[in-house]
Design an enzyme around this catalytic site. Sequence first.
Site, mmCIF file in Angstrom:
data_model
loop_
_atom_site.group_PDB
_atom_site.id
_atom_site.type_symbol
_atom_site.label_atom_id
_atom_site.label_comp_id
_atom_site.label_asym_id
_atom_site.label_seq_id
_atom_site.Cartn_x
_atom_site.Cartn_y
_atom_site.Cartn_z
ATOM 1 N N ASP A 36 3.101 11.296 80.156
ATOM 2 C CA ASP A 36 3.245 11.834 79.008
ATOM 3 C C ASP A 36 3.077 10.659 77.713
ATOM 4 O O ASP A 36 3.441 9.385 77.691
ATOM 5 C CB ASP A 36 4.671 12.551 78.691
ATOM 6 C CG ASP A 36 4.514 13.357 77.454
ATOM 7 O OD1 ASP A 36 4.401 13.232 76.341
ATOM 8 O OD2 ASP A 36 4.656 14.805 78.032
ATOM 9 N N ASP A 57 -2.038 8.483 76.974
ATOM 10 C CA ASP A 57 -2.644 9.022 76.360
ATOM 11 C C ASP A 57 -3.650 9.697 77.304
ATOM 12 O O ASP A 57 -4.618 9.055 77.757
ATOM 13 C CB ASP A 57 -3.518 8.513 74.817
ATOM 14 C CG ASP A 57 -4.451 9.524 74.320
ATOM 15 O OD1 ASP A 57 -4.698 10.695 74.707
ATOM 16 O OD2 ASP A 57 -5.165 9.221 73.174
ATOM 17 N N VAL A 58 -3.377 11.250 77.610
ATOM 18 C CA VAL A 58 -4.139 11.734 78.615
ATOM 19 C C VAL A 58 -5.711 11.639 78.605
ATOM 20 O O VAL A 58 -6.702 11.764 79.567
ATOM 21 C CB VAL A 58 -3.780 13.005 79.168
ATOM 22 C CG1 VAL A 58 -2.297 12.785 79.726
ATOM 23 C CG2 VAL A 58 -3.773 13.897 77.728
ATOM 24 N N CYS A 84 -0.376 19.448 82.690
ATOM 25 C CA CYS A 84 0.260 20.312 81.481
ATOM 26 C C CYS A 84 0.408 19.731 80.036
ATOM 27 O O CYS A 84 0.564 20.367 79.074
ATOM 28 C CB CYS A 84 1.789 20.691 81.583
ATOM 29 S SG CYS A 84 2.105 21.496 83.303
ATOM 30 N N SER A 146 -4.491 29.025 78.783
ATOM 31 C CA SER A 146 -4.029 29.675 77.948
ATOM 32 C C SER A 146 -4.647 30.960 77.594
ATOM 33 O O SER A 146 -5.758 31.492 77.727
ATOM 34 C CB SER A 146 -3.885 29.144 76.371
ATOM 35 O OG SER A 146 -3.218 30.101 75.438
ATOM 36 N N TYR A 159 -8.323 25.335 69.394
ATOM 37 C CA TYR A 159 -7.358 25.401 70.440
ATOM 38 C C TYR A 159 -7.825 26.466 71.708
ATOM 39 O O TYR A 159 -7.955 26.210 72.914
ATOM 40 C CB TYR A 159 -5.887 25.954 70.210
ATOM 41 C CG TYR A 159 -5.045 25.960 71.381
ATOM 42 C CD1 TYR A 159 -4.421 25.055 71.914
ATOM 43 C CD2 TYR A 159 -4.421 27.518 71.603
ATOM 44 C CE1 TYR A 159 -3.542 24.978 72.986
ATOM 45 C CE2 TYR A 159 -3.505 27.474 72.681
ATOM 46 C CZ TYR A 159 -3.041 26.417 73.469
ATOM 47 O OH TYR A 159 -2.144 26.470 74.313
ATOM 48 N N LYS A 163 -9.074 25.462 75.569
ATOM 49 C CA LYS A 163 -8.564 26.271 76.753
ATOM 50 C C LYS A 163 -9.383 27.094 77.357
ATOM 51 O O LYS A 163 -9.408 27.201 78.651
ATOM 52 C CB LYS A 163 -7.292 27.333 76.156
ATOM 53 C CG LYS A 163 -5.995 26.191 75.670
ATOM 54 C CD LYS A 163 -5.617 25.299 76.822
ATOM 55 C CE LYS A 163 -4.192 24.546 76.597
ATOM 56 N NZ LYS A 163 -3.769 23.694 77.577
ATOM 57 N N PHE A 192 5.475 31.147 76.055
ATOM 58 C CA PHE A 192 6.702 30.522 76.633
ATOM 59 C C PHE A 192 7.567 29.700 75.666
ATOM 60 O O PHE A 192 7.043 29.298 74.731
ATOM 61 C CB PHE A 192 6.046 29.601 77.588
ATOM 62 C CG PHE A 192 5.902 30.327 79.140
ATOM 63 C CD1 PHE A 192 6.717 30.096 80.227
ATOM 64 C CD2 PHE A 192 4.484 31.273 79.171
ATOM 65 C CE1 PHE A 192 6.091 30.798 81.275
ATOM 66 C CE2 PHE A 192 4.540 32.007 80.241
ATOM 67 C CZ PHE A 192 5.123 31.757 81.465
#
Length: 253
Positions: A36, A57-58, A84, A146, A159, A163, A192
């Site tokens: 993360d 940073d992924v 995630c 998502s 977004y 996704k 969530f």
Amino acid sequence: MDLKDKVAIVTGAASGLGNATARRLSGLGARLALVDLQAAGMSALAQETGALALACDVADGAASEAAFARILSERGSPHLLVNCAGIAPGARIVEKEGPGSLGEFERIVRVNLTGTYNWLRLAAAAMVENAPDDEGQRGVIINTASVAAYEGQIGQTAYAAAKGGVASLTLPAARELARHGIRVAAIAPGLFGTPMVEAMTQEVQDRVFEVIPFPKRPGRPDEFARMVLSIVANPMINGSVLRLDAGLRMQAR
């Protein structure tokens, strides 16, 4: 797949869905590697579980490769990757001052889609070398899509596009990696109780929760984590995007 003493990587582990997933995996005896950007958010979990925590940073190729090399060196080859890591700011096509920001669109897609693919490719290349289990499995990769991939709201073009990409890559990735005994699936959560949702105003939260069929509440991060464990445990789940949304179908706004 039995995860006891197996290496499991969780990106976005500092909070929310990733944090809850990491805790569940630790309870099964998995050897955790947490990834993360927010190092502080991972520190307590790392101390509790003995996990290797890496600030990264992924979506950064070089930084991720270096972090992955540390995982291989200090933990070993992964048998599970749960992606995630993600962000969900609003980004409109047309703003009051003119066209929406291309840079913001690229940033959202970069973290959510490119970051997911980046860690998928690194994990898959390592899993290929794992010894197969009794089912012939060498690894499992679970990505986070998502419901916005299907019913994106106004202000969610970036977004939803990101996704949607995560959802779309699930089947071809599963097909490509099948010959290596690596399964790929995705979870498409609804609303969530994560920092992303909690950042909404109370008015927006109340309006959105009202249209959830049942249970009429936000999902709990641990419920996402339990779905991860179900996918891991069931070898027939492969190439699918599983909605986890209490029957929610998002409205336009």
